[in-house]
Write a protein that holds these residues in place. Structure first.
Motif, PDB file in Angstrom:
ATOM      1  N   GLN A  69       0.938  -9.786   5.124  1.00 18.20           N
ATOM      2  CA  GLN A  69      -0.723  -9.386   5.121  1.00 18.20           C
ATOM      3  C   GLN A  69      -0.731  -7.861   4.731  1.00 18.20           C
ATOM      4  OE1 GLN A  69      -2.818 -11.915   5.680  1.00 18.20           O
ATOM      5  NE2 GLN A  69      -0.863 -13.157   5.702  1.00 18.20           N
ATOM      6  N   MET A  70       0.092  -7.099   4.181  1.00 19.21           N
ATOM      7  CA  MET A  70      -0.007  -5.710   4.242  1.00 19.21           C
ATOM      8  C   MET A  70       0.193  -5.253   2.674  1.00 19.21           C
ATOM      9  SD  MET A  70       2.097  -4.309   7.383  1.00 19.21           S
ATOM     10  CE  MET A  70       2.044  -2.624   6.996  1.00 19.21           C
ATOM     11  N   ASN A  71      -0.140  -3.926   2.160  1.00 21.14           N
ATOM     12  CA  ASN A  71       0.170  -3.515   1.097  1.00 21.14           C
ATOM     13  C   ASN A  71       0.758  -2.107   1.443  1.00 21.14           C
ATOM     14  OD1 ASN A  71      -2.167  -1.659   0.956  1.00 21.14           O
ATOM     15  ND2 ASN A  71      -3.466  -3.360  -0.053  1.00 21.14           N
ATOM     16  N   LEU A  72       0.838  -1.338  -0.034  1.00 21.43           N
ATOM     17  CA  LEU A  72       1.511  -0.054  -0.007  1.00 21.43           C
ATOM     18  C   LEU A  72       0.841   0.868   0.928  1.00 21.43           C
ATOM     19  CD1 LEU A  72       4.153   1.358  -0.915  1.00 21.43           C
ATOM     20  CD2 LEU A  72       2.811   2.180  -3.042  1.00 21.43           C
ATOM     21  N   ARG A  73      -0.760   0.871   0.783  1.00 16.52           N
ATOM     22  CA  ARG A  73      -1.418   1.992   1.664  1.00 16.52           C
ATOM     23  C   ARG A  73      -1.269   1.858   3.000  1.00 16.52           C
ATOM     24  NH1 ARG A  73      -5.735   4.232  -1.025  1.00 16.52           N
ATOM     25  NH2 ARG A  73      -6.208   3.679  -3.052  1.00 16.52           N
ATOM     26  N   ASP A  74      -0.752   0.541   3.577  1.00 16.15           N
ATOM     27  CA  ASP A  74      -0.617   0.390   5.030  1.00 16.15           C
ATOM     28  C   ASP A  74       0.542   1.252   5.451  1.00 16.15           C
ATOM     29  OD1 ASP A  74      -2.863  -1.072   5.242  1.00 16.15           O
ATOM     30  OD2 ASP A  74      -1.665  -2.823   4.568  1.00 16.15           O
ATOM     31  N   VAL A  75       1.445   1.727   4.773  1.00 10.18           N
ATOM     32  CA  VAL A  75       2.697   2.138   5.114  1.00 10.18           C
ATOM     33  C   VAL A  75       2.681   3.512   4.775  1.00 10.18           C
ATOM     34  CG1 VAL A  75       4.107   0.097   5.468  1.00 10.18           C
ATOM     35  CG2 VAL A  75       4.060   1.419   2.939  1.00 10.18           C
ATOM     36  N   ILE A  76       1.957   3.884   3.787  1.00 12.69           N
ATOM     37  CA  ILE A  76       1.983   5.525   3.288  1.00 12.69           C
ATOM     38  C   ILE A  76       1.281   6.210   4.151  1.00 12.69           C
ATOM     39  CG2 ILE A  76       1.413   7.378   1.462  1.00 12.69           C
ATOM     40  CD1 ILE A  76       1.701   5.172  -0.590  1.00 12.69           C
ATOM     41  N   HIS A  77       1.992   7.408   4.982  1.00 14.81           N
ATOM     42  CA  HIS A  77       1.372   8.252   5.963  1.00 14.81           C
ATOM     43  C   HIS A  77      -0.027   8.819   5.255  1.00 14.81           C
ATOM     44  CE1 HIS A  77       0.737  11.417   8.709  1.00 14.81           C
ATOM     45  NE2 HIS A  77       1.523  10.881   9.429  1.00 14.81           N
ATOM     46  N   PRO A  78      -1.133   8.663   6.114  1.00 14.08           N
ATOM     47  CA  PRO A  78      -2.638   9.087   5.291  1.00 14.08           C
ATOM     48  C   PRO A  78      -2.546  10.620   4.903  1.00 14.08           C
ATOM     49  CG  PRO A  78      -2.689   8.075   7.532  1.00 14.08           C
ATOM     50  CD  PRO A  78      -1.207   8.191   7.349  1.00 14.08           C
ATOM     51  N   GLU A  79      -1.815  11.384   5.619  1.00 18.65           N
ATOM     52  CA  GLU A  79      -1.792  12.891   5.128  1.00 18.65           C
ATOM     53  C   GLU A  79      -1.187  12.945   3.789  1.00 18.65           C
ATOM     54  OE1 GLU A  79      -0.151  15.485   7.730  1.00 18.65           O
ATOM     55  OE2 GLU A  79      -1.290  14.829   9.509  1.00 18.65           O
ATOM     56  N   PHE A  80      -0.484  12.220   3.276  1.00 20.03           N
ATOM     57  CA  PHE A  80       0.396  12.171   2.166  1.00 20.03           C
ATOM     58  C   PHE A  80      -0.128  11.049   1.070  1.00 20.03           C
ATOM     59  CE2 PHE A  80       3.017  13.769   5.320  1.00 20.03           C
ATOM     60  CZ  PHE A  80       3.222  15.162   4.934  1.00 20.03           C
ATOM     61  N   MET A  81      -1.231  10.261   1.418  1.00 18.11           N
ATOM     62  CA  MET A  81      -1.583   9.085   0.653  1.00 18.11           C
ATOM     63  C   MET A  81      -2.023   9.586  -0.947  1.00 18.11           C
ATOM     64  SD  MET A  81      -2.099   5.869   0.837  1.00 18.11           S
ATOM     65  CE  MET A  81      -2.543   5.624   2.636  1.00 18.11           C
ATOM     66  N   GLU A  82      -2.799  10.523  -0.944  1.00 17.96           N
ATOM     67  CA  GLU A  82      -3.287  10.815  -2.552  1.00 17.96           C
ATOM     68  C   GLU A  82      -2.171  11.123  -3.523  1.00 17.96           C
ATOM     69  OE1 GLU A  82      -6.542  13.719  -4.507  1.00 17.96           O
ATOM     70  OE2 GLU A  82      -6.439  13.485  -2.558  1.00 17.96           O
ATOM     71  N   GLU A  83      -1.173  12.026  -2.816  1.00 23.44           N
ATOM     72  CA  GLU A  83      -0.101  12.554  -3.592  1.00 23.44           C
ATOM     73  C   GLU A  83       0.832  11.366  -3.907  1.00 23.44           C
ATOM     74  OE1 GLU A  83       3.475  15.938  -2.746  1.00 23.44           O
ATOM     75  OE2 GLU A  83       1.871  15.565  -1.242  1.00 23.44           O
ATOM     76  N   THR A  84       1.304  10.518  -2.989  1.00 20.04           N
ATOM     77  CA  THR A  84       2.242   9.371  -3.297  1.00 20.04           C
ATOM     78  C   THR A  84       1.680   8.460  -4.179  1.00 20.04           C
ATOM     79  OG1 THR A  84       2.939   9.642  -1.047  1.00 20.04           O
ATOM     80  CG2 THR A  84       3.438   7.815  -2.245  1.00 20.04           C
ATOM     81  N   LEU A  85       0.263   8.149  -4.055  1.00 21.31           N
ATOM     82  CA  LEU A  85      -0.272   7.302  -5.021  1.00 21.31           C
ATOM     83  C   LEU A  85      -0.216   7.879  -6.663  1.00 21.31           C
ATOM     84  CD1 LEU A  85      -3.198   5.766  -3.196  1.00 21.31           C
ATOM     85  CD2 LEU A  85      -1.055   4.742  -3.682  1.00 21.31           C
ATOM     86  N   SER A  86      -0.573   9.192  -6.641  1.00 24.12           N
ATOM     87  CA  SER A  86      -0.643   9.700  -7.628  1.00 24.12           C
ATOM     88  C   SER A  86       0.828   9.747  -8.461  1.00 24.12           C
ATOM     89  CB  SER A  86      -0.907  11.329  -7.694  1.00 24.12           C
ATOM     90  OG  SER A  86      -0.821  12.118  -8.799  1.00 24.12           O
ATOM     91  N   ARG A  87       1.683   9.905  -7.725  1.00 23.37           N
ATOM     92  CA  ARG A  87       3.303   9.923  -8.216  1.00 23.37           C
ATOM     93  C   ARG A  87       3.638   8.246  -8.787  1.00 23.37           C
ATOM     94  NH1 ARG A  87       5.264  12.892  -3.590  1.00 23.37           N
ATOM     95  NH2 ARG A  87       5.863  14.955  -4.558  1.00 23.37           N
ATOM     96  N   PHE A  88       2.911   7.322  -7.964  1.00 24.64           N
ATOM     97  CA  PHE A  88       3.263   5.878  -8.551  1.00 24.64           C
ATOM     98  C   PHE A  88       2.511   5.838  -9.958  1.00 24.64           C
ATOM     99  CE2 PHE A  88       4.710   4.772  -4.141  1.00 24.64           C
ATOM    100  CZ  PHE A  88       5.646   3.877  -4.764  1.00 24.64           C
ATOM    101  N   ASP A  89       1.386   6.517 -10.004  1.00 24.17           N
ATOM    102  CA  ASP A  89       0.666   6.317 -11.271  1.00 24.17           C
ATOM    103  C   ASP A  89       1.285   6.945 -12.421  1.00 24.17           C
ATOM    104  OD1 ASP A  89      -1.863   5.201 -12.523  1.00 24.17           O
ATOM    105  OD2 ASP A  89      -2.455   7.265 -12.439  1.00 24.17           O
ATOM    106  N   ARG A  90       1.727   7.973 -12.082  1.00 26.04           N
ATOM    107  CA  ARG A  90       2.557   8.698 -13.140  1.00 26.04           C
ATOM    108  C   ARG A  90       3.800   7.794 -13.691  1.00 26.04           C
ATOM    109  NH1 ARG A  90       3.793  14.136 -10.033  1.00 26.04           N
ATOM    110  NH2 ARG A  90       5.373  14.296 -11.793  1.00 26.04           N
ATOM    111  N   VAL A  91       4.603   7.213 -12.806  1.00 25.09           N
ATOM    112  CA  VAL A  91       5.676   6.370 -13.137  1.00 25.09           C
ATOM    113  C   VAL A  91       5.045   5.200 -13.961  1.00 25.09           C
ATOM    114  CG1 VAL A  91       7.239   4.827 -12.255  1.00 25.09           C
ATOM    115  CG2 VAL A  91       7.108   6.657 -11.236  1.00 25.09           C
ATOM    116  N   LYS A  92       3.942   4.604 -13.577  1.00 30.36           N
ATOM    117  CA  LYS A  92       3.409   3.407 -14.437  1.00 30.36           C
ATOM    118  C   LYS A  92       2.982   3.884 -15.665  1.00 30.36           C
ATOM    119  CE  LYS A  92      -0.545   2.288 -14.105  1.00 30.36           C
ATOM    120  NZ  LYS A  92      -2.189   1.882 -13.931  1.00 30.36           N
TER     121      LYS A  92
END
Length: 717
Positions: A69-92
């Motif tokens: 019932q979860m996705n990646l946003r549910d386990v990424i720490h909110p303070e580092f959310m934007e930075e982490t998602l940006s890295r995944f986008d760069r890998v994609k």
């Protein structure tokens, strides 16, 4: 990862890509992936979890059913959310990130730092369909690095912060980068005082505008931690149990968990550093407590250093205020007599006279010494040498090379500045402008000389005039006596009597004025000789017997025990004192009594301390009158219609004569109760010839009347 959609839920952990044949992999490979300590996860482009291994679930804390019932946003720490998602986008988008870092949040809310590799799986058209992630748990490593960095940051904080408040704020902010510090405090403890101080206190249950500074020592959590003298992690349940056992008292809201670590310098506890959480019990763990303990020593040292700096800064500010606000000139010099500091007064003097401001590291002979003559410069140099040898010097210096204005006199003090090891590297100088004092002294000396000249003129005038006046007055009185012996009618005899009485009064006034002038000029000389002590009271009887009878008064005297029979004193002056007091008592008494009482207070060898009291039943003296009784030319009744005569000199002269005879005169009286006059003094007497212990009393008869007396410490012979 701004283009990755996280909206679509997944019901099971499943393989969505035909290129991911995990079900057909060898059992060895599956077992390796399942049991490796690395954190392995596979997610689709929408962030849904396709696969996570056992190590991932154990570290993050979620079960497979929950992950459906979860996705990646549910386990990424909110303070580092934007930075982490940006890295995944760069890998994609095809970028290679060799060391992919992220911060996850466990199910219990704690942070997990991960680092590793992330790449994409592509379909036959080259489109990315799956993120494959292999991470290492770097939380412990990251915590150690942060702790070490925090330790060094605090160690250097005394240099980077300006005040204690800045230091506390800095510690709070830096510690907050490692653990949660939403509720953070520092308390300081001084065993010599009865208070616990809270210089920094942040608590969500306290308004930010409230400044919680100190409270009396009690048995709160802070005191409990100080007494325990060890790091403590207390949960809400444990705190409540301690309170139930009355081991401690609860102040305010009870936290879910609280960490307290003593601040120690050596074996001395200086305070407590602590954090607490009102959210959940597992907010902190033992590693957070170890972190606080790791930095506590450095925090204690930093606070003590900053406190010392703050105290030194306050002391320096006070000294600077004194240095600059003083009206004196102040400066310091080193052993080469170079200026090392000076205040504005020193600057203003030098600049006003030489038009050049003084400068540090320049010798004083370039400045202040140029305003002195060579002789004064030599004195200054010798005084500086003495000061550098440890002797405090003080002297006066005349600055006579003044270019503008009058010459200046300075009173200079040189004091050595002792270092902790006893060395003297500098001398402090303080100078006070005493030019007005010198000017006043010259004026006073001139006035003194003028007064002395005037006094001598007055003395010569009084001596000459008293001689010139007394000679014809004695002639007048003599001729009156001769005239009285001739045959006169009754009316003529009354006229002659009035003339004689007036002449004698005028002669007495002249004698009083001459005596007073001699006393004021210090020219009064006593002529001491032995005489019988009782005889002086017999003479008083002869002198004032008739006066007492004329006013219907009773005059008596009482000579106490152990009085010397013979004394050595100036009989004439002693009789003058006693006569003045007797006359004064009789003058203000009518139809009453005057008693003279003589007592020997103490005897030391041939010296006797004698008290003479004159007590009358006259009109008495008011409290205001007592203040002016012994003043020269002072009378209590100065009206033109006064009832009692006199010049007001008798008591003034008597008091001064008493002091010359080492005695003292006083008075006690009130209106309607007569007056009480005392004379104490030192009399040298022959105790062997004393009046053998018997009391002698005299009473006024038709032929004699005893009068008042007083006597000082006389010597008998």
């Amino acid at each position: 990862m701004s283009k990755v959609s996280m909206a679509e839920p997944v019901s099971t952990l499943r393989q969505t890509s035909p290129g991911l044949p995990l079900s057909s992999a060898s059992s060895e490979l599956q077992d390796l992936i399942r049991n490796t300590t690395d954190l392995i996860q596979m997610i689709d482009l929408q962030g849904r979890f396709l696969y996570v291994n056992k190590a991932w679930k154990d570290t993050i804390g979620y079960r497979s059913a929950e992950l459906n019932q979860m996705n990646l946003r549910d386990v990424i720490h909110p303070e580092f959310m934007e930075e982490t998602l940006s890295r995944f986008d760069r890998v994609k988008n095809g970028e290679q990130i060799p060391d992919f870092e992220a911060v996850y949040r466990r199910k219990d809310g704690r942070r997990v730092y991960v680092s590793g590799s992330v790449n994409c799986r592509y379909d036959e058209n080259g489109n990315p369909i799956v993120f494959r992630c292999i991470f290492h748990d770097t939380t412990a490593k990251n915590r150690a690095e942060n702790a070490q960095n925090l330790y060094y940051q605090i160690a250097n904080s005394t240099l980077s912060t300006r005040s204690l408040d800045d230091l506390y704020q800095f510690i709070h902010e830096e510690l907050g980068k490692v653990i949660d510090t939403k509720n953070f405090f520092i308390s300081l403890y001084d065993p010599s005082k009865s208070y616990l101080y809270f210089p920094y206190y942040v608590d969500e249950y306290f308004d930010k505008n409230i400044r919680f500074t100190k409270r009396k020592l009690g048995n709160g959590l802070n005191e409990y931690a100080i007494v325990a003298n060890r790091p403590l992690m207390l949960t809400e349940t444990e705190i409540q149990e301690l309170a139930r056992q009355k081991v401690l008292y609860i102040y305010g809201q009870i936290p879910k968990v609280m960490l307290c670590v003593p601040l120690r310098i050596g074996d001395r506890v200086t305070g407590i550093i602590g954090v607490k959480s009102y959210e959940r019990t597992n907010k902190y763990d033992i590693r957070d407590l170890e972190l606080l303990e790791f930095i506590s020593g450095q925090v204690a040292v930093a606070i003590e250093r900053k406190q010392a700096e703050s105290d030194l800064a306050k002391q320096t500010a006070r000294l600077h205020a004194i240095f600059e606000s003083s009206s004196h000139l102040m400066w310091t010099v080193n052993r080469r007599l170079q200026l090392t500091s000076f205040n504005d007064n020193y600057l203003n003097l030098i600049q006003s006279q030489l038009h050049v401001p003084p400068q540090v590291n320049v010798t004083t002979d370039q400045f202040a010494w140029r305003l002195m003559n060579p002789a004064n410069r030599k004195i200054m140099e010798d005084k500086y040498k003495g000061a550098f040898r440890g002797k405090a010097e003080s002297y006066e210096v005349h600055m006579d090379n003044i270019r503008y204005g009058e010459d200046i006199w300075l009173e200079v003090y040189l004091n050595p500045i002792l270092l902790a090891d006893g060395r003297i590297e500098e001398v402090a100088g303080i100078a006070r402008d005493i030019t007005p004092l010198k000017r006043s002294a010259r004026e006073l000396l001139k006035a003194k000389e003028e007064a002395e000249r005037s006094l001598k003129v007055k003395e010569r005038f009084l001596a000459n005039m008293s001689h010139e006046i007394r000679t014809p007055m004695n002639g007048v009185i003599g001729m009156i006596d001769l005239l009285s012996s001739t045959h006169l009618e009754e009316e003529q005899r009354e006229y002659v009597h009035t003339i004689k009485k007036s002449s004698e009064t005028l002669l007495n006034i002249l004698n009083d004025i001459l005596d007073l002038s001699k006393i004021e000029a210090g020219k009064m000389v006593l002529h001491e000789a032995p005489f019988e002590f009782r005889s002086i009271f017999d003479k008083l009887t002869s002198l004032f017997g008739q006066t007492a009878r004329n006013r219907n008064n009773t005059l008596s005297y009482d000579l106490g025990e152990n009085l010397p029979q013979y004394i050595i004193a100036d009989e004439t002056r002693l009789l003058q004192i006693l006569s003045n007091l007797t006359s004064n008592a009789l003058k203000f008494t009518e139809h009453g009594s005057v008693q003279v009482r003589v007592t020997n207070l103490s005897t030391h060898g041939k010296w006797h301390k004698i008290k003479v009291e004159v007590i009358d039943s006259g009109i008495g003296i008011s409290s205001e009158g007592l203040k002016q009784l012994f003043g020269a030319f002072q009378q209590l009744d100065n009206t033109t219609r006064k009832s009692f005569g006199g010049t007001g000199l008798g008591l003034a002269i008597s008091r001064e004569l008493s002091r010359l005879m080492k005695g003292e005169m006083g008075v006690e009286s009130e209106v309607g109760k007569g007056k009480y006059l005392l004379v104490y003094g030192g009399i040298k007497g022959n105790h062997d010839c004393s009046v053998s212990g018997e009391k002698i009393r005299g009473r006024v008869s038709d032929s004699e009347l005893p009068g008042p007396g007083k006597s000082p410490y006389f010597t008998g012979g």
